[in-house]
Design an enzyme around this catalytic site. Structure first.
Site, PDB file in Angstrom:
ATOM      1  N   ASP A 113       0.855  -1.187   0.000  1.00 21.78           N
ATOM      2  CA  ASP A 113       0.000   0.000   0.000  1.00 21.78           C
ATOM      3  C   ASP A 113       0.888   1.233   0.000  1.00 21.78           C
ATOM      4  O   ASP A 113       1.913   1.269   0.706  1.00 21.78           O
ATOM      5  CB  ASP A 113      -0.856   0.054   1.265  1.00 21.78           C
ATOM      6  CG  ASP A 113      -1.954  -0.994   1.309  1.00 21.78           C
ATOM      7  OD1 ASP A 113      -1.971  -1.881   0.439  1.00 21.78           O
ATOM      8  OD2 ASP A 113      -2.794  -0.917   2.230  1.00 21.78           O
ATOM      9  N   HIS A 169       5.394  -7.071  -0.217  1.00 14.60           N
ATOM     10  CA  HIS A 169       5.106  -8.420  -0.685  1.00 14.60           C
ATOM     11  C   HIS A 169       5.746  -8.721  -2.035  1.00 14.60           C
ATOM     12  O   HIS A 169       6.221  -7.816  -2.732  1.00 14.60           O
ATOM     13  CB  HIS A 169       3.591  -8.605  -0.783  1.00 14.60           C
ATOM     14  CG  HIS A 169       2.887  -8.525   0.540  1.00 14.60           C
ATOM     15  ND1 HIS A 169       2.270  -9.608   1.119  1.00 14.60           N
ATOM     16  CD2 HIS A 169       2.709  -7.485   1.407  1.00 14.60           C
ATOM     17  CE1 HIS A 169       1.727  -9.242   2.282  1.00 14.60           C
ATOM     18  NE2 HIS A 169       1.985  -7.956   2.480  1.00 14.60           N
ATOM     19  N   SER A 256       8.497   4.858   4.948  1.00 10.59           N
ATOM     20  CA  SER A 256       9.557   4.086   4.300  1.00 10.59           C
ATOM     21  C   SER A 256       9.275   3.952   2.812  1.00 10.59           C
ATOM     22  O   SER A 256       8.207   4.342   2.335  1.00 10.59           O
ATOM     23  CB  SER A 256       9.666   2.699   4.946  1.00 10.59           C
ATOM     24  OG  SER A 256       9.713   2.805   6.355  1.00 10.59           O
TER      25      SER A 256
END
Length: 302
Positions: A113, A169, A256
């Site tokens: 996301d 991911h 990040s």
């Protein structure tokens, strides 16, 4: 003020920034910039704050954070009272149904996301940080041989702000090599900071890995730490088979960035993302949604 593009309703929205006043003061005022260089960008500052956020007392911050930034806890595995610390909340896991994964082998999915920028046919010596600021892939990973593989390839920059889901991911099935770690500073990765610190991605702590994708050839993952990120945690097992959408790792507290590099002629990015990137605007994306597709060689087309 940070404007981004919402792909769902095709409109522009303003990002809610955690600590925006402090961030602006730090990167704009003489005193703030002095403190940044003397203390804030250093590992000890992020480590100490990260230590506090792992303590039970930090739980008191969760409720107000959820309320102020409209965090939907119905999507998380744990409820509000179940988190052991603020950091436990920060790198919270989502329920499997919260982020459907596009299963089409030809679809390139978002790896987390966040807010996405995409660059095709990249110049390895002039990768774009923000308008006017560039950096080199060789400087980013300190490996000329690996960098060369991605000449004229595609670069995706996914910025995870503190309000986002903070796990990243795999975009495909395949195997992943061991992680290479590079020590560095802890500047913020917010666009405000990117406009102030040259080659910020090359200054910050970062880790990189080669992922051998079944459908997209070799992909370079680069995770970049930031202010207050106590650590980058890799949760995958090297040299073992992973599936599309499997978790690779997560960040502890702080905004990040994850950067992906693809070899030349492997992927095409969806036009709306490319168009917004040309305008200098990030696109909001969610884990598992399609952001592009695999290029099919002419020899294999019907």
């Amino acid at each position: 003020m940070i404007k981004y593009y919402n792909r769902n309703n095709k409109s522009y929205e303003i990002e809610q920034v955690a600590g925006d006043k402090v961030l602006n003061w730090t990167y704009s005022s003489p005193i703030g910039l002095s403190l940044l260089e003397l203390i804030i960008k250093r590992r000890i500052f992020s480590s100490l704050y990260g230590w506090y956020l792992t303590r039970r007392i930090s739980r008191r911050k969760i409720s107000s954070f959820v309320s102020n930034f409209n965090i939907d806890l119905s999507l998380t595995e744990k409820g509000l009272r179940d988190f052991s610390s603020f950091n436990d909340f920060f790198y919270r896991k989502l329920k499997p149904q919260a982020r459907p994964i596009d299963k089409d082998d030809l679809s390139l999915i978002s790896f987390g996301d966040g807010k996405l920028l995409a660059y095709e046919t990249i110049d390895l010596e002039k990768l774009v940080q923000v308008k006017g600021f560039t950096y080199s892939l060789r400087e980013l990973i300190n490996n000329d041989q690996i960098a060369e593989k991605f000449t004229n390839g595609t670069c995706l920059i996914l910025r995870l702000c503190p309000t986002d889901y903070h796990r990243f991911h795999f975009i495909d099935s395949g195997t992943c090599e061991n992680t290479i770690k590079i020590k560095g500073a802890y500047y913020s990765v917010n666009p405000i900071a990117l406009q102030k610190v040259k080659k910020l991605f090359c200054e910050n702590k970062r880790e990189w890995t080669i992922f051998h994708s079944n459908n997209f050839a070799d992909v370079l993952y680069v995770e970049v730490g930031a202010t207050c990120v106590g650590s980058i945690v890799q949760t995958y097992t090297p040299q073992t088979t992973v599936n599309r959408g499997d978790e690779k790792g997560y960040f502890k507290f702080g905004g990040s960035t994850v950067i992906l590099f693809f070899e030349s002629d492997q992927v095409s990015i969806d036009e709306d993302i490319i168009e917004q990137t040309k305008r200098g605007i990030e696109s909001s994306v969610l884990l598992g949604e399609r952001i592009g597709y695999k290029k099919i060689p002419l020899s294999r087309r019907g």
